[in-house]
Write a protein that holds these residues in place. Structure first.
Motif, mmCIF file in Angstrom:
data_model
loop_
_atom_site.group_PDB
_atom_site.id
_atom_site.type_symbol
_atom_site.label_atom_id
_atom_site.label_comp_id
_atom_site.label_asym_id
_atom_site.label_seq_id
_atom_site.Cartn_x
_atom_site.Cartn_y
_atom_site.Cartn_z
ATOM 1 N N ARG A 1 0.828 -1.212 0.000
ATOM 2 C CA ARG A 1 0.000 0.000 0.000
ATOM 3 C C ARG A 1 0.863 1.264 0.000
ATOM 4 N N LEU A 2 2.001 1.183 0.651
ATOM 5 C CA LEU A 2 2.919 2.321 0.694
ATOM 6 C C LEU A 2 3.503 2.576 -0.703
ATOM 7 N N LEU A 3 3.888 1.513 -1.395
ATOM 8 C CA LEU A 3 4.391 1.654 -2.763
ATOM 9 C C LEU A 3 3.317 2.269 -3.651
ATOM 10 N N LEU B 1 1.424 9.543 -5.801
ATOM 11 C CA LEU B 1 1.982 10.875 -5.561
ATOM 12 C C LEU B 1 2.941 11.295 -6.671
ATOM 13 N N ALA B 2 3.696 10.333 -7.187
ATOM 14 C CA ALA B 2 4.657 10.629 -8.246
ATOM 15 C C ALA B 2 3.997 10.664 -9.626
ATOM 16 N N ARG C 1 10.669 8.834 -6.129
ATOM 17 C CA ARG C 1 11.251 9.977 -5.423
ATOM 18 C C ARG C 1 11.162 9.874 -3.905
ATOM 19 N N VAL C 2 11.622 8.732 -3.366
ATOM 20 C CA VAL C 2 11.721 8.590 -1.919
ATOM 21 C C VAL C 2 13.147 8.212 -1.538
ATOM 22 N N ARG C 3 13.492 8.459 -0.289
ATOM 23 C CA ARG C 3 14.835 8.113 0.177
ATOM 24 C C ARG C 3 15.012 6.601 0.220
ATOM 25 N N VAL D 1 1.230 6.994 4.029
ATOM 26 C CA VAL D 1 1.058 8.231 3.286
ATOM 27 C C VAL D 1 -0.335 8.235 2.693
ATOM 28 N N ARG D 2 -1.055 9.285 2.934
ATOM 29 C CA ARG D 2 -2.372 9.429 2.326
ATOM 30 C C ARG D 2 -2.224 10.401 1.165
#
Length: 88
Positions: A7-9, A15-16, A58-60, A79-80
């Motif tokens: 779900r995070l991916l 977002l991207a 675009r994440v660390r 992240v929502r």
């Protein structure tokens, strides 16, 4: 590398503004493999692929994937995705 949470991916992809096919091309894998990560059918990948996936959305490094020998933390801040309107 083990995916923390599909779900995070998915949230970071939204977002991207990147779809499965484009992420697959940028990460050097297939759209089907990205789909399997998102559905939980696959939970891990090589470290170079994990690095390219994180770079593409675009994440660390270490945000989405952890080394396979480490336990996956379940208390990851989710992240929502929100859509922002352009300012007028």
């Amino acid at each position: 590398m083990r995916l923390r949470d599909p779900r995070l991916l998915k949230a970071y992809m939204m977002l991207a503004g990147i779809n499965q096919a484009r992420l697959g091309r940028r990460a050097g894998c297939s759209r089907q493999f990205i789909h399997m990560l998102l559905t939980g059918e696959k939970r891990s990948c090589r470290s170079d692929v994990a690095d390219r996936i994180e770079e593409a959305v675009r994440v660390r490094s270490g945000t989405l994937f952890v080394p396979t020998d480490q336990p996956v933390e379940r208390n990851v801040t989710h992240v929502r995705p929100t859509r922002t309107r352009p300012s007028v």
